[in-house]
Design a protein around this motif. Structure first.
Motif, short mmCIF file in Angstrom:
data_model
loop_
_atom_site.label_atom_id
_atom_site.label_comp_id
_atom_site.label_asym_id
_atom_site.label_seq_id
_atom_site.Cartn_x
_atom_site.Cartn_y
_atom_site.Cartn_z
N TRP A 256 28.94 42.21 47.85
CA TRP A 256 29.97 42.96 48.57
C TRP A 256 30.63 42.12 49.66
O TRP A 256 31.66 42.50 50.19
CB TRP A 256 29.37 44.21 49.21
N LEU B 246 29.21 41.87 52.47
CA LEU B 246 28.90 42.67 53.65
C LEU B 246 28.27 41.82 54.75
O LEU B 246 28.66 41.92 55.92
CB LEU B 246 27.96 43.81 53.26
N PRO C 240 29.30 58.37 52.40
CA PRO C 240 29.69 57.21 53.22
C PRO C 240 29.27 57.42 54.67
O PRO C 240 29.61 58.43 55.28
CB PRO C 240 31.21 57.18 53.07
N VAL D 120 24.43 50.39 56.38
CA VAL D 120 25.55 51.12 55.79
C VAL D 120 25.09 51.70 54.45
O VAL D 120 24.15 51.20 53.82
CB VAL D 120 26.79 50.23 55.59
N LEU E 53 29.63 54.21 51.48
CA LEU E 53 30.63 53.63 52.38
C LEU E 53 31.33 52.46 51.70
O LEU E 53 32.56 52.35 51.74
CB LEU E 53 29.95 53.17 53.67
N LEU E 54 30.55 51.59 51.05
CA LEU E 54 31.14 50.43 50.40
C LEU E 54 31.97 50.83 49.18
O LEU E 54 32.96 50.15 48.86
CB LEU E 54 30.03 49.47 49.96
N ARG F 204 38.25 47.49 52.50
CA ARG F 204 37.60 46.42 53.25
C ARG F 204 37.91 46.54 54.75
O ARG F 204 37.03 46.34 55.59
CB ARG F 204 38.06 45.07 52.72
N GLU G 273 38.68 49.29 56.41
CA GLU G 273 37.97 50.46 56.95
C GLU G 273 36.50 50.14 57.19
O GLU G 273 35.92 50.55 58.21
CB GLU G 273 38.13 51.64 56.00
N VAL G 274 35.89 49.42 56.26
CA VAL G 274 34.50 49.01 56.44
C VAL G 274 34.37 48.12 57.67
O VAL G 274 33.43 48.25 58.47
CB VAL G 274 33.96 48.28 55.19
N ALA H 229 38.96 55.11 58.71
CA ALA H 229 37.58 55.20 58.21
C ALA H 229 36.92 56.50 58.65
O ALA H 229 36.25 57.16 57.85
CB ALA H 229 36.77 54.00 58.70
#
Length: 298
Positions: A67, A69, A95, A111, A115-116, A121, A123-124, A219
């Motif tokens: 991801w 992340l 999420p 997280v 959420l992912l 991207r 918003e994350v 988000a």
């Protein structure tokens, strides 16, 4: 102002705890209550992060994950001048996200897979920045202490109610019984007030960390909408952890009610829109996490 209010609320929580101890055993009872609180806080201070992560079945995310992340968390943290926290993933469709840890050097961001899968991207990045703000502000430690105090006050009040408290209390029998019944309620209210105060502050600072308040605003709106429809079964079984999440994972509180651990999402979004205007970002109506300002993911 947020820090002053938090300090005042923490002082109120401490005074309430000491008051219940005094009703239970006079001056010596107040001292014993303080010792008990110190012991409980010491235990949660050192173990709360591992306990919460284990409770939610969180698994660590290593650098180079599919991801991206871990790289996102590292870049945002380094840009904010912070140590890079550990990164965890929670398997649930809802999420959401939270931060935990007793200090920025011993912190973690967790997280959910939802959420992912449901947020852009940008918003994350806004969500991660919010959680990094909690870590930088030491909110994770503050909320651990307040949650411990609230639990200890409830325990002492129940103990005093069961054993009758002090017979010679200056408040009288009725006043003593009322105090024993209302103290846990008051402690819960103070805890929730502290939590809500820290959320607004983390929104503000998080917006600066990611570079665009509208990423976080978008988000929050999307998470709130999904969280109202999708259950987080682990959180429902452990409601004492609800205050940690960026949006309440439970379905009990949708508004700024007395017992809500989170501010109303619409109020948070409005504050972020106002901040975006101050920062010179154009507010895009209906934008899905693509703010007009430039941030680290623009």
């Amino acid at each position: 102002m947020g820090y002053v209010r938090t300090a005042l609320l923490m002082a109120a929580m401490t005074a309430l705890f000491m008051g219940v101890g005094y009703l239970l055993g006079g001056g010596s009872g107040a001292i014993i209550a303080l010792v008990v609180a110190a012991a409980m806080n010491a235990f949660t201070w050192w173990n709360s992060d591992r306990m919460v992560l284990r409770m939610h079945n969180a698994r660590p995310v290593a650098p180079g994950d599919r991801w991206g992340l871990h790289a996102m968390v590292a870049e945002l943290a380094q840009g904010a001048g912070m140590p890079v926290p550990a990164v965890y993933l929670i398997e649930t469709e809802q999420p959401n996200a939270f931060a935990t840890g007793r200090s920025p050097e011993r912190a973690a961001v967790a997280v959910t897979t939802g959420l992912l899968g449901r947020l852009s991207r940008e918003e994350v990045a806004g969500v991660i920045a919010h959680e990094l703000a909690h870590i930088r502000n030491h909110d994770t430690a503050i909320m651990t202490v307040t949650a411990t105090f609230a639990g200890a006050i409830a325990m002492l009040a129940n103990f005093a109610l069961f054993f009758g408290g002090r017979r010679d209390s200056p408040m009288g029998l009725v006043g003593t019984l009322a105090m024993m019944l209302l103290a846990p309620l008051a402690a819960a209210l103070v805890q929730m007030a502290i939590s809500r105060t820290r959320e607004y502050e983390a929104d503000r600072i998080g917006a600066g960390i990611c570079g665009n308040p509208m990423w976080l605003a978008s988000a929050l709106t999307r998470i709130q909408s999904a969280a109202a429809r999708i259950d987080n079964h682990v959180a429902e079984r452990n409601p004492q952890t609800a205050h940690m999440f960026i949006i309440n994972p439970l379905h009990a509180h949708g508004y700024d009610k007395l017992f809500s651990t989170h501010p109303k999402t619409e109020n948070r979004v409005a504050a972020l829109r106002a901040l975006a205007a101050e920062m010179g970002n154009a507010v895009q109506s209906g934008a899905r996490g693509r703010g007009a300002g430039r941030g680290p993911w623009g």
